[in-house]
Design an enzyme around this catalytic site. Structure first.
Site, short mmCIF file in Angstrom:
data_model
loop_
_atom_site.label_atom_id
_atom_site.label_comp_id
_atom_site.label_asym_id
_atom_site.label_seq_id
_atom_site.Cartn_x
_atom_site.Cartn_y
_atom_site.Cartn_z
CB CYS A 186 64.36 -5.96 11.48
SG CYS A 186 62.89 -5.47 10.58
CG HIS B 62 63.24 -9.39 7.41
ND1 HIS B 62 62.02 -10.00 7.60
CD2 HIS B 62 63.13 -8.14 7.96
CE1 HIS B 62 61.22 -9.16 8.25
NE2 HIS B 62 61.87 -8.03 8.49
N1 LIG Z 1 58.61 -7.64 14.58
C1 LIG Z 1 59.83 -7.38 14.18
O1 LIG Z 1 60.48 -8.18 13.46
C2 LIG Z 1 60.50 -6.09 14.58
C3 LIG Z 1 61.84 -5.91 14.23
C4 LIG Z 1 62.49 -4.73 14.60
C5 LIG Z 1 61.79 -3.77 15.30
N2 LIG Z 1 60.47 -3.97 15.61
C6 LIG Z 1 59.78 -2.92 16.38
O2 LIG Z 1 59.57 -3.42 17.70
C7 LIG Z 1 58.36 -2.87 18.24
C8 LIG Z 1 57.43 -4.02 18.67
O3 LIG Z 1 57.10 -4.77 17.51
P1 LIG Z 1 56.36 -6.19 17.57
O4 LIG Z 1 56.53 -6.77 16.23
O5 LIG Z 1 56.76 -6.94 18.77
O6 LIG Z 1 54.82 -5.73 17.75
P2 LIG Z 1 53.59 -6.56 18.34
O7 LIG Z 1 53.82 -8.02 18.21
O8 LIG Z 1 52.38 -5.98 17.74
O9 LIG Z 1 53.65 -6.19 19.92
C9 LIG Z 1 53.37 -4.89 20.38
C10 LIG Z 1 53.53 -4.83 21.88
O10 LIG Z 1 53.23 -3.49 22.29
C11 LIG Z 1 52.41 -3.55 23.44
N3 LIG Z 1 51.58 -2.34 23.54
C12 LIG Z 1 50.70 -1.87 22.63
N4 LIG Z 1 50.11 -0.75 23.12
C13 LIG Z 1 50.64 -0.53 24.35
C14 LIG Z 1 50.45 0.47 25.33
N5 LIG Z 1 49.58 1.47 25.17
N6 LIG Z 1 51.16 0.38 26.47
C15 LIG Z 1 52.04 -0.63 26.68
N7 LIG Z 1 52.26 -1.60 25.78
C16 LIG Z 1 51.57 -1.54 24.62
C17 LIG Z 1 51.55 -4.78 23.22
O11 LIG Z 1 51.04 -5.19 24.46
P3 LIG Z 1 49.57 -5.80 24.60
O12 LIG Z 1 49.54 -7.01 23.70
O13 LIG Z 1 49.52 -6.12 26.08
O14 LIG Z 1 48.58 -4.76 24.21
C18 LIG Z 1 52.59 -5.75 22.64
O15 LIG Z 1 53.29 -6.37 23.68
C19 LIG Z 1 57.77 -1.99 17.14
O16 LIG Z 1 58.20 -0.67 17.32
C20 LIG Z 1 58.38 -2.56 15.86
O17 LIG Z 1 58.47 -1.61 14.81
C21 LIG Z 1 59.81 -5.11 15.27
#
Ligand SMILES: NC(=O)c1ccc[n+]([C@@H]2O[C@H](COP(=O)([O-])OP(=O)(O)OC[C@H]3O[C@@H](n4cnc5c(N)ncnc54)[C@H](OP(=O)(O)O)[C@@H]3O)[C@@H](O)[C@H]2O)c1
Length: 338
Positions: A128, A241
């Site tokens: 990001c 950010h």
């Molecule tokens: N947040 C940001 O600003 C941002 C920016 C760029 C990239 N990213 C990337 O995007 C990705 C998601 O980030 P996030 O911030 O959205 O994280 P998050 O809020 O912690 O969400 C994680 C998601 O992954 C799912 N998950 C976890 N274990 C799983 C499994 N075994 N099988 C299927 N689904 C599973 C969770 O589902 P449940 O809740 O149902 O367990 C939840 O929907 C990461 O790789 C992160 O590095 C994030």
């Protein structure tokens, strides 16, 4: 445009939820929609006035899906994305799992849209902080060739996911009620604090997050000799950010020229009127897709060097919107092939 079967892995996460909003906003052409998760399996989600149930992701989940948007951590993406590709899906992955894989394009649609065509099943969405910096810097690079970037980032808690966002809110409530803080999502209290560490440290003293700006920046700009020195800091801001960036260029770029170039650039809004107290701030960039750029000034300490400040909503442009723009390019390319 042809409607596709779309799968969203990580539908209830911070990025996944934004993706659902943006798919609606952009009227993305969907035939069948499948929402996948883990702990939230069984939860109901509304999309385009219809109720969907989040299903537990497994090997069979991706059958008949044309595009899979991946919004889970890199360990899970490493396991499930190749299965989705084998099942016939084009995968657009938000995690860091495949970003530096030579066979996987790493794409910011405003910067290197043509790279999408080189995919072999997986297309990676960059980090990001890198996306937000490059939307602002690519127009300057095109004009004056950036040789070196020095950046300090001020990264919102939502960059660490939904639990991190909830923790800042809870700590603020606990503070108001005079209660002791609970600390889970970060190593230290984040409310009323800054943490100068995002991700783990490398042997060279930089964090992995800081090295992403270097390695991903080189790959996206096709500039293997680009030099980057970055310090990433977590700040108690919910989303968006901000980054302080100094660039050294081969050809001099005056602040006036930079403003001109950025005013014409896709995905950028110049907010640069210090006399009227106008500059980019995270509260103003939240819930929209443009990267705001301001405080543009000559670096008085070095030649051919320019300093600026930018801010962008990392859940949208830094993740969800960027991924859906990539999906739109995939659809356009499919149309061109016919
Ligand atoms: N947040 C940001 O600003 C941002 C920016 C760029 C990239 N990213 C990337 O995007 C990705 C998601 O980030 P996030 O911030 O959205 O994280 P998050 O809020 O912690 O969400 C994680 C998601 O992954 C799912 N998950 C976890 N274990 C799983 C499994 N075994 N099988 C299927 N689904 C599973 C969770 O589902 P449940 O809740 O149902 O367990 C939840 O929907 C990461 O790789 C992160 O590095 C994030």
């Amino acid at each position: 445009m042809k409607k596709v079967n779309l799968c969203l892995l990580g539908a209830s996460g911070a990025v996944g939820k934004e993706m659902l909003k943006i798919l609606e906003e952009r009227d993305f052409p969907i035939n069948e929609l499948k929402l996948l998760g883990n702990k939230d399996a069984g939860k109901k989600v509304k999309f385009r006035n219809k109720e969907y149930t989040i299903e537990k992701a497994d090997k069979k989940s991706f059958k008949n899906m044309d595009i899979t948007l991946v919004a889970v951590g890199s360990d899970i993406s490493k396991k499930l994305s190749p299965i989705a590709v084998k099942s016939g899906s084009v995968v657009i992955d938000n995690s860091s799992a495949f970003r530096m894989d030579k066979k996987v394009p790493l794409v910011v649609p405003e910067v290197n849209p043509e790279d999408v065509k080189k995919h072999k099943g997986i297309i990676a969405n960059p980090n990001c902080t890198t996306i937000i910096a490059l939307v602002a810097l690519a127009p300057l690079h095109k004009y004056g060739k950036i040789k070196r970037i020095i950046a300090s980032t001020y990264q919102a808690v939502s960059g660490a996911g939904k639990e991190a966002m909830e923790e800042l809110e809870q700590q603020a409530r606990d503070w108001a009620e005079g209660k002791k803080f609970e600390i889970n999502a970060f190593k230290y209290q984040i409310c009323f604090n800054l943490i100068p560490q995002i991700d783990s440290f490398d042997k060279n003293g930089y964090t992995k997050e800081e090295l992403k700006m270097l390695n991903e920046g080189r790959k996206i700009l096709h500039s293997p000799n680009l030099k980057v020195n970055c310090t990433c800091v977590r700040v108690p801001v919910f989303r968006s950010h901000s980054e302080s960036i100094t660039i050294e260029t081969a050809k001099k770029i005056t602040p006036k020229k930079a403003r001109e170039l950025l005013a014409k650039a896709k995905g950028v809004k110049v907010v640069d009127n210090p006399a009227k107290f106008q500059y980019p701030m995270p509260l103003d960039t939240t819930n929209q897709d443009l990267v705001f750029v301001g405080r543009i000034r000559e670096d008085i300490s070095a030649k051919n060097s320019l300093t600026l400040w930018c801010a962008g909503d990392q859940l949208r442009k830094g993740a969800a919107t960027n991924a859906i723009q990539i999906a739109e390019l995939v659809l356009e390319n499919l149309k061109d092939k016919k």
